[in-house]
Design an enzyme around this catalytic site. Sequence first.
Site, short mmCIF file in Angstrom:
data_model
loop_
_atom_site.label_atom_id
_atom_site.label_comp_id
_atom_site.label_asym_id
_atom_site.label_seq_id
_atom_site.Cartn_x
_atom_site.Cartn_y
_atom_site.Cartn_z
N SER A 153 0.83 -1.20 0.00
CA SER A 153 0.00 0.00 0.00
C SER A 153 0.87 1.26 0.00
O SER A 153 1.63 1.48 -0.94
CB SER A 153 -0.95 -0.04 1.20
N GLU A 248 -10.49 -4.57 -5.05
CA GLU A 248 -10.02 -3.40 -4.32
C GLU A 248 -9.95 -2.19 -5.24
O GLU A 248 -9.69 -2.30 -6.44
CB GLU A 248 -8.67 -3.66 -3.67
#
Length: 307
Positions: A153, A248
């Site tokens: 991330s 996602e």
Amino acid sequence: MALRTLNFSDPLMKALKAVNSIGGKTLTEEDLKKQRSSMELAGKVASPASGITIDSFSLGSIACEWIHPDLAHNPNYVILYSHGGGYTCGGLSYSRILAAKLALATGFSVISYVYRLAPENPYPAQLEDARSIFDYLLQEGYDPEHILVAGDSAGGNLSLCLTQELLNEGSRAPRMLLLFSPWTDMTASSKSYTRYQEKDPILTYDFIVSVRDAYIAGAGDPKDARFSPLFGDFTGFPPTYIQVGRNEILLDDSTRLAKAIQAAGASAEIKIFENGWHVFQQMPLPLANRAMKELANVVSRTIYNTH
């Protein structure tokens, strides 16, 4: 059952959402306190408890950990791992989840660290800390050819920005990048933000924008390559392996990254897990185990030229 057909209102998905996403448009002091506490608790619960040796130390004011695999250890290579958390959250307990899994999967020692967090410490504090760890490894005698850089991330964003900085200044790049759902485009304009907004059990658009603004803090435009490495230069980039979940909102951040690296003539391999979500590799699930096994195979093929 594939996650894309899962009932996203079931208790597991609700729990994931509650733990991992702040939700709102602002980062209040209360929001941050809860998020940081939840992430450290998750680390204590989900980190592998056996098969590794942990050595804690400090590099100046930066808290660090060496994680060494107890078996099949190859000390000639090291992984520099940067944790996720939107640049606003994450500590050693949280980073230990993937750091330990990386050590067990590859047989390499992993160094993880706690970079300074926004909003208290906006850009470029995090990049400065990452560079300090990379320079420390050089001082310890590791050749860049034997350093792998990994991150999830925001940590994936940091890994990319660190590598681009090294190349831009003419320094040697790390041997390889290992990225889990990297955050590459802070403009938050990709189609996956709307396509998967109802399926993503972890992230929301509002959360992404709020942590982005806390990180950049008026230092420039989100499309600047300093913040969005997707728009930077990938000439001479090292081999990059990307894992991302189908469900996602950051899916396009990964797929566009792979294409950009390949367009620059460098090597990028991406694995989209149809049953996965944002950094699902952290969870104690069979899918996560399979992902780490696939990562180990890619690393072995790249480092040892195995097939």
